[in-house]
Design a protein around this motif. Structure first.
Motif, PDB file in Angstrom:
ATOM      1  N   GLY A  98      -6.019  -0.514   8.340  1.00  0.00           N
ATOM      2  CA  GLY A  98      -6.624   0.814   8.277  1.00  0.00           C
ATOM      3  C   GLY A  98      -6.852   1.294   6.856  1.00  0.00           C
ATOM      4  N   MET A  99      -7.580   2.409   6.730  1.00  0.00           N
ATOM      5  CA  MET A  99      -7.925   2.948   5.411  1.00  0.00           C
ATOM      6  C   MET A  99      -6.698   3.310   4.599  1.00  0.00           C
ATOM      7  SD  MET A  99     -11.292   5.331   6.007  1.00  0.00           S
ATOM      8  CE  MET A  99     -11.168   5.930   4.322  1.00  0.00           C
ATOM      9  N   GLU A 100      -5.607   3.654   5.280  1.00  0.00           N
ATOM     10  CA  GLU A 100      -4.399   4.025   4.546  1.00  0.00           C
ATOM     11  C   GLU A 100      -3.826   2.836   3.774  1.00  0.00           C
ATOM     12  OE1 GLU A 100      -2.866   2.505   8.474  1.00  0.00           O
ATOM     13  OE2 GLU A 100      -4.570   3.708   7.771  1.00  0.00           O
ATOM     14  N   ARG A 101      -4.251   1.640   4.172  1.00  0.00           N
ATOM     15  CA  ARG A 101      -3.839   0.437   3.423  1.00  0.00           C
ATOM     16  C   ARG A 101      -4.960  -0.073   2.533  1.00  0.00           C
ATOM     17  NH1 ARG A 101       0.574  -3.282   6.399  1.00  0.00           N
ATOM     18  NH2 ARG A 101       1.562  -1.717   7.706  1.00  0.00           N
ATOM     19  N   CYS A 111     -10.923  -9.757 -10.957  1.00  0.00           N
ATOM     20  CA  CYS A 111     -12.370  -9.961 -11.001  1.00  0.00           C
ATOM     21  C   CYS A 111     -13.132  -8.933 -10.185  1.00  0.00           C
ATOM     22  CB  CYS A 111     -12.709 -11.378 -10.520  1.00  0.00           C
ATOM     23  SG  CYS A 111     -12.050 -12.663 -11.596  1.00  0.00           S
ATOM     24  N   SER A 112     -12.410  -8.107  -9.413  1.00  0.00           N
ATOM     25  CA  SER A 112     -13.108  -7.096  -8.612  1.00  0.00           C
ATOM     26  C   SER A 112     -12.438  -5.731  -8.697  1.00  0.00           C
ATOM     27  CB  SER A 112     -13.160  -7.542  -7.140  1.00  0.00           C
ATOM     28  OG  SER A 112     -11.863  -7.712  -6.626  1.00  0.00           O
ATOM     29  N   SER A 113     -11.403  -5.597  -9.530  1.00  0.00           N
ATOM     30  CA  SER A 113     -10.595  -4.373  -9.550  1.00  0.00           C
ATOM     31  C   SER A 113     -11.335  -3.157 -10.085  1.00  0.00           C
ATOM     32  CB  SER A 113      -9.319  -4.597 -10.362  1.00  0.00           C
ATOM     33  OG  SER A 113      -9.627  -4.944 -11.694  1.00  0.00           O
ATOM     34  N   LYS A 114     -12.447  -3.370 -10.795  1.00  0.00           N
ATOM     35  CA  LYS A 114     -13.187  -2.238 -11.343  1.00  0.00           C
ATOM     36  C   LYS A 114     -14.363  -1.837 -10.457  1.00  0.00           C
ATOM     37  CE  LYS A 114     -11.846  -3.133 -16.123  1.00  0.00           C
ATOM     38  NZ  LYS A 114     -12.279  -3.433 -17.510  1.00  0.00           N
ATOM     39  N   HIS A 115     -14.454  -2.437  -9.281  1.00  0.00           N
ATOM     40  CA  HIS A 115     -15.551  -2.136  -8.373  1.00  0.00           C
ATOM     41  C   HIS A 115     -15.081  -1.145  -7.299  1.00  0.00           C
ATOM     42  CE1 HIS A 115     -17.384  -6.224  -9.714  1.00  0.00           C
ATOM     43  NE2 HIS A 115     -17.482  -5.289 -10.633  1.00  0.00           N
ATOM     44  N   SER A 116     -15.436  -1.371  -6.050  1.00  0.00           N
ATOM     45  CA  SER A 116     -15.137  -0.439  -4.961  1.00  0.00           C
ATOM     46  C   SER A 116     -13.644  -0.130  -4.866  1.00  0.00           C
ATOM     47  CB  SER A 116     -15.612  -1.051  -3.635  1.00  0.00           C
ATOM     48  OG  SER A 116     -15.098  -0.329  -2.544  1.00  0.00           O
ATOM     49  N   ASP A 117     -13.339   1.104  -4.459  1.00  0.00           N
ATOM     50  CA  ASP A 117     -11.940   1.503  -4.290  1.00  0.00           C
ATOM     51  C   ASP A 117     -11.265   0.734  -3.164  1.00  0.00           C
ATOM     52  OD1 ASP A 117     -12.085   3.325  -6.332  1.00  0.00           O
ATOM     53  OD2 ASP A 117     -12.545   5.026  -5.026  1.00  0.00           O
ATOM     54  N   GLU A 118     -12.040   0.317  -2.180  1.00  0.00           N
ATOM     55  CA  GLU A 118     -11.450  -0.378  -1.040  1.00  0.00           C
ATOM     56  C   GLU A 118     -11.254  -1.856  -1.338  1.00  0.00           C
ATOM     57  OE1 GLU A 118     -12.005  -0.180   3.694  1.00  0.00           O
ATOM     58  OE2 GLU A 118     -13.762  -0.938   2.637  1.00  0.00           O
ATOM     59  N   SER A 119     -10.124  -2.383  -0.896  1.00  0.00           N
ATOM     60  CA  SER A 119      -9.878  -3.816  -1.010  1.00  0.00           C
ATOM     61  C   SER A 119     -10.627  -4.539   0.102  1.00  0.00           C
ATOM     62  CB  SER A 119      -8.377  -4.115  -0.898  1.00  0.00           C
ATOM     63  OG  SER A 119      -8.163  -5.479  -0.581  1.00  0.00           O
ATOM     64  N   SER A 171       0.848  -1.190   0.000  1.00  0.00           N
ATOM     65  CA  SER A 171       0.000   0.000   0.000  1.00  0.00           C
ATOM     66  C   SER A 171       0.880   1.235   0.000  1.00  0.00           C
ATOM     67  CB  SER A 171      -0.916   0.029   1.232  1.00  0.00           C
ATOM     68  OG  SER A 171      -1.868  -1.007   1.181  1.00  0.00           O
ATOM     69  N   VAL A 172       0.448   2.244  -0.744  1.00  0.00           N
ATOM     70  CA  VAL A 172       1.159   3.524  -0.771  1.00  0.00           C
ATOM     71  C   VAL A 172       0.140   4.614  -0.450  1.00  0.00           C
ATOM     72  CG1 VAL A 172       2.769   4.978  -2.053  1.00  0.00           C
ATOM     73  CG2 VAL A 172       2.549   2.555  -2.647  1.00  0.00           C
ATOM     74  N   PRO A 173      -0.049   4.911   0.841  1.00  0.00           N
ATOM     75  CA  PRO A 173      -1.066   5.877   1.245  1.00  0.00           C
ATOM     76  C   PRO A 173      -0.949   7.211   0.505  1.00  0.00           C
ATOM     77  CG  PRO A 173      -0.172   4.753   3.145  1.00  0.00           C
ATOM     78  CD  PRO A 173       0.669   4.343   1.979  1.00  0.00           C
ATOM     79  N   LYS A 174      -2.119   7.765   0.164  1.00  0.00           N
ATOM     80  CA  LYS A 174      -2.281   9.064  -0.512  1.00  0.00           C
ATOM     81  C   LYS A 174      -2.067   8.993  -2.023  1.00  0.00           C
ATOM     82  CE  LYS A 174      -1.003  11.679   3.625  1.00  0.00           C
ATOM     83  NZ  LYS A 174      -0.095  12.694   4.201  1.00  0.00           N
ATOM     84  N   PHE A 175      -1.531   7.878  -2.522  1.00  0.00           N
ATOM     85  CA  PHE A 175      -1.341   7.729  -3.960  1.00  0.00           C
ATOM     86  C   PHE A 175      -2.437   6.813  -4.509  1.00  0.00           C
ATOM     87  CE2 PHE A 175       2.768   9.002  -2.404  1.00  0.00           C
ATOM     88  CZ  PHE A 175       3.328   9.761  -3.423  1.00  0.00           C
TER      89      PHE A 175
END
Length: 379
Positions: free
Chosen positions: A339-342, A322-330, A296-300
């Protein structure tokens, strides 16, 4: 080009493409036809099935060819659920399975099945005590992936299988799509009843998969038709794709014998070079599969990083294709309690035996340069 998205798909081996071409040209008869030309195709189908069985150390009658990992997972999960629902309607899986497993389970929930989704720790590993405690009298299936497609975490499949054999009504399905050809699995364990595999993850072609079904395990078919493959998966067999997959299996298994240390070396190089940069957080556990490294690269924003790398002809991914075009969150990283930063800034680097030390060093150099360039823009 530096291609580091091998968990999404791999480049077909030249020998695989040649096998597909030859079979398509010379054995295009229907294996179910009673004439001699169809008989030749049938012989080749039996030969390929036997070769696959020998590679996996199982009986050829225990293998069903499918269209890929998604179909294999659906056939295993829904097939067991529908066939054995009179024995129970409870299923156990994990929160970090592939979408084809999670959505198959969710579909069954809409038909009255009860599904328990096991939690995982920060490294994506299940708690074996929780698994034991969740098994009930009406539990008929446990489905756990061997290697997580996004994080690279390896689950204790043998330990789970050891528990399963103590429960005669219980079936165990393993999603081995990301492990095949990299992390060995003992198919002969009596506690492993079903196992899914896919061709295009091992330098075969898209559109072909395998499902191992332990002898004596019965499934309700998803399709009904001409009775091919013991009626478990009817439909005219994709002979060229099957032969090509078996060729890919043989070549990949050979590379596994001699090249596994190469994957470890490449993974260590990337890990050691990237962790020197304070902006980069490594999510994959040290004991994870060596061909997958999640960072993870937070802020990028991941898509911005990926497009910037793409301009340099370097290709990685955000998460499961199969899910990369859906929600931004993993969803996988979120299930790990990170955390959200990851969870919102995850990237996946995935290797094959074909990648070189020079490529991964060049990637690390270019990756840091991309971050520097983006950092200037963000100021």
């Amino acid at each position: 080009m530096i291609y580091l998205d091998n968990s999404a798909t791999t480049s077909p081996y030249p020998e695989v493409l040649e096998s597909f071409r030859k079979v398509s040209e010379s054995y295009y008869g229907n294996p179910s036809s009673i004439h001699q030309f169809g008989g030749e195709a049938e012989k080749l189908l039996h030969k390929a099935t036997k070769q696959a069985a020998n590679l996996l150390k199982v009986d050829s009658s225990e293998l069903i060819f499918t269209s890929g990992g998604t179909e294999s997972n659906n056939l295993a999960i829904k097939g067991i659920a529908l066939q054995h629902q009179n024995r129970g309607r409870h299923i156990i899986t994990t929160q970090i399975e592939h979408p084809s497993v999670l959505e198959a389970c969710q579909a069954l929930e809409s038909h009255g099945f009860d599904v328990t989704y096991l939690s995982v720790d920060a490294e994506g590993k299940i708690d074996m005590e929780q698994l034991k405690n969740e098994i009930r009298d009406d539990t008929i299936l446990i489905s756990v992936m061997h290697v997580n497609n996004e994080l690279g975490t390896i689950q204790p499949i043998k330990q789970i299988a050891d528990i399963v054999i103590k429960h005669p009504k219980l079936f165990f399905h393993v999603d081995h799509v990301q492990g095949l050809g990299k992390i060995s699995l003992d198919f002969t364990h009596p506690g492993i009843h079903l196992c899914s595999m896919s061709s295009h993850k091992i330098h075969g072609l898209k559109g072909t998969g395998l499902l191992y079904i332990q002898s004596g395990t019965t499934l309700s078919p998803l399709l009904h038709g001409g009775g091919q493959q013991s009626s478990t998966r009817p439909g005219t067999e994709n002979l060229a794709g099957i032969v090509a997959m078996v060729k890919a299996m043989r070549l990949t298994f050979e590379k596994q014998k001699h090249g596994y240390g190469h994957l470890i070396k490449l993974s260590d190089i990337i890990r050691n070079l990237l962790q020197k940069d304070d902006r980069i957080m490594i999510n994959t556990p040290r004991d994870g599969a060596p061909h997958i490294l999640n960072i993870s690269v937070p802020k990028f924003k991941p898509e911005v990083v990926i497009h910037a790398l793409g301009k340099k002809n370097i290709f990685i991914s955000t998460k499961s294709a199969c899910s990369s075009k859906h929600s931004d969150e993993s969803a996988v990283l979120a299930a790990c309690g990170l955390g959200m930063e990851r969870t919102h800034y995850g990237l996946r680097i995935s290797l094959s035996y074909q990648n070189t030390e020079e490529e991964v060093r060049q990637f690390c150099k270019e990756f840091k340069e991309v971050l520097d360039e983006l950092n200037e823009v963000m100021r």
